[in-house]
Design a protein around this motif. Structure first.
Motif, mmCIF file in Angstrom:
data_model
loop_
_atom_site.group_PDB
_atom_site.id
_atom_site.type_symbol
_atom_site.label_atom_id
_atom_site.label_comp_id
_atom_site.label_asym_id
_atom_site.label_seq_id
_atom_site.Cartn_x
_atom_site.Cartn_y
_atom_site.Cartn_z
ATOM 1 N N ASP A 60 -42.199 -20.139 -3.744
ATOM 2 C CA ASP A 60 -41.194 -19.082 -3.563
ATOM 3 C C ASP A 60 -41.505 -18.153 -2.392
ATOM 4 O OD1 ASP A 60 -43.346 -17.872 -4.819
ATOM 5 O OD2 ASP A 60 -42.140 -16.875 -6.345
ATOM 6 N N CYS A 119 -40.535 -19.441 1.405
ATOM 7 C CA CYS A 119 -39.168 -19.595 1.897
ATOM 8 C C CYS A 119 -39.037 -18.864 3.229
ATOM 9 C CB CYS A 119 -38.162 -19.033 0.896
ATOM 10 S SG CYS A 119 -37.901 -20.071 -0.559
ATOM 11 N N ALA A 173 -36.627 -26.198 1.158
ATOM 12 C CA ALA A 173 -36.285 -25.346 2.294
ATOM 13 C C ALA A 173 -35.900 -26.238 3.466
ATOM 14 C CB ALA A 173 -37.468 -24.453 2.657
ATOM 15 N N PHE A 232 -39.149 -25.293 -4.515
ATOM 16 C CA PHE A 232 -37.975 -24.912 -3.726
ATOM 17 C C PHE A 232 -37.851 -25.771 -2.468
ATOM 18 C CE2 PHE A 232 -39.320 -21.201 -6.104
ATOM 19 C CZ PHE A 232 -38.156 -20.927 -6.799
ATOM 20 N N ALA A 272 -33.490 -18.045 5.663
ATOM 21 C CA ALA A 272 -33.272 -18.554 4.307
ATOM 22 C C ALA A 272 -34.498 -18.183 3.482
ATOM 23 C CB ALA A 272 -33.037 -20.060 4.323
ATOM 24 N N THR A 273 -34.575 -16.908 3.079
ATOM 25 C CA THR A 273 -35.788 -16.374 2.456
ATOM 26 C C THR A 273 -35.669 -16.130 0.952
ATOM 27 O OG1 THR A 273 -35.051 -14.138 2.993
ATOM 28 C CG2 THR A 273 -36.490 -15.236 4.593
ATOM 29 N N PRO A 282 -35.589 -17.445 -2.735
ATOM 30 C CA PRO A 282 -35.810 -18.611 -3.601
ATOM 31 C C PRO A 282 -34.829 -18.578 -4.767
ATOM 32 C CG PRO A 282 -37.497 -16.948 -3.986
ATOM 33 C CD PRO A 282 -36.633 -16.428 -2.887
ATOM 34 N N ASP A 283 -33.931 -19.537 -4.814
ATOM 35 C CA ASP A 283 -32.891 -19.585 -5.844
ATOM 36 C C ASP A 283 -33.354 -20.477 -6.989
ATOM 37 O OD1 ASP A 283 -30.505 -20.243 -7.356
ATOM 38 O OD2 ASP A 283 -29.374 -19.376 -5.684
ATOM 39 N N ALA A 299 -36.340 -10.991 -0.963
ATOM 40 C CA ALA A 299 -36.049 -11.248 -2.369
ATOM 41 C C ALA A 299 -36.471 -10.053 -3.198
ATOM 42 C CB ALA A 299 -36.794 -12.497 -2.836
ATOM 43 N N CYS A 340 -34.285 -22.695 -1.051
ATOM 44 C CA CYS A 340 -34.360 -21.420 -0.334
ATOM 45 C C CYS A 340 -33.003 -21.218 0.320
ATOM 46 C CB CYS A 340 -35.453 -21.474 0.734
ATOM 47 S SG CYS A 340 -37.105 -21.752 0.072
ATOM 48 N N ARG A 341 -32.379 -20.090 0.046
ATOM 49 C CA ARG A 341 -31.033 -19.859 0.563
ATOM 50 C C ARG A 341 -30.972 -18.589 1.389
ATOM 51 N NH1 ARG A 341 -28.919 -15.722 -2.170
ATOM 52 N NH2 ARG A 341 -29.512 -15.376 -4.318
ATOM 53 N N THR A 346 -39.345 -23.745 8.444
ATOM 54 C CA THR A 346 -38.040 -23.806 7.787
ATOM 55 C C THR A 346 -37.135 -22.731 8.388
ATOM 56 O OG1 THR A 346 -38.710 -22.312 6.003
ATOM 57 C CG2 THR A 346 -39.098 -24.661 5.656
#
Length: 163
Positions: free
Chosen positions: A56, A59, A42, A40, A68-69, A71-72, A91, A78-79, A64
């Motif tokens: 993951d 994030c 970040a 990911f 933005a925690t 994980p896409d 998440a 990391c969004r 970072t």
């Protein structure tokens, strides 16, 4: 490399095979995906367009962007949380997808947390009441205008002289 199935600017993005040297390093605008060991990307909080490849659970950590925690898996980054009005998001469980992935822990000021881990606006009733009031006033004004428009003219001589 292993194709990720994403396309950016016409190029297929690929994982860097077994190159763990990029993990947890601050890198400028990577054109390829992070390796499978830390898949990911970040964004760094203190440098524009700088990214770090993380796992993951990392994030939002290691310098970072802290919120933005999420994980896409599709975007390999990391969004931010997609729950409207959420301040702190976590998440969902591994394997969850879609709206189940984003769960809010703490809402922004003016919102409250629901049992479904979503945020609702505290003063929503104010906006609904104002909308209803504006609609009622608009209906009254339109009815008044049509009433005046359809009334018979009882003093045509005065109208002619005034014009």
């Amino acid at each position: 490399g292993i194709t990720a199935g994403s396309v950016l600017g016409g190029e297929s993005l690929v994982h860097v095979p077994e190159d763990d040297t990029v993990c947890e390093k601050d890198l400028f605008a990577r054109s390829d995906l992070c390796p499978e060991h830390c898949p990911f990307a970040a964004e760094m909080s203190n440098k524009f367009c700088h990214f770090r490849c993380v796992k993951d659970f990392e994030c939002g950590l290691l310098g970072t962007i802290s919120n933005a925690t999420i994980p896409d898996e599709e975007l390999h980054l990391c969004r931010h949380c997609e729950v409207e009005g959420c301040l702190t998001c976590v998440a969902g469980r591994p394997g969850q997808k879609g709206k189940d992935l984003d769960r809010c822990m703490k809402c922004m000021p003016g919102y409250f947390l629901t049992e479904e881990a979503e945020c609702r606006m505290n003063g929503l009733w104010v906006f609904v009441a104002m909308s209803v009031l504006v609609a009622i006033i608009a209906v009254i004004l339109i009815a008044w205008y049509f009433r005046i428009l359809t009334r018979p003219c009882i003093n045509q001589e005065g109208v002619d002289e005034g014009v």
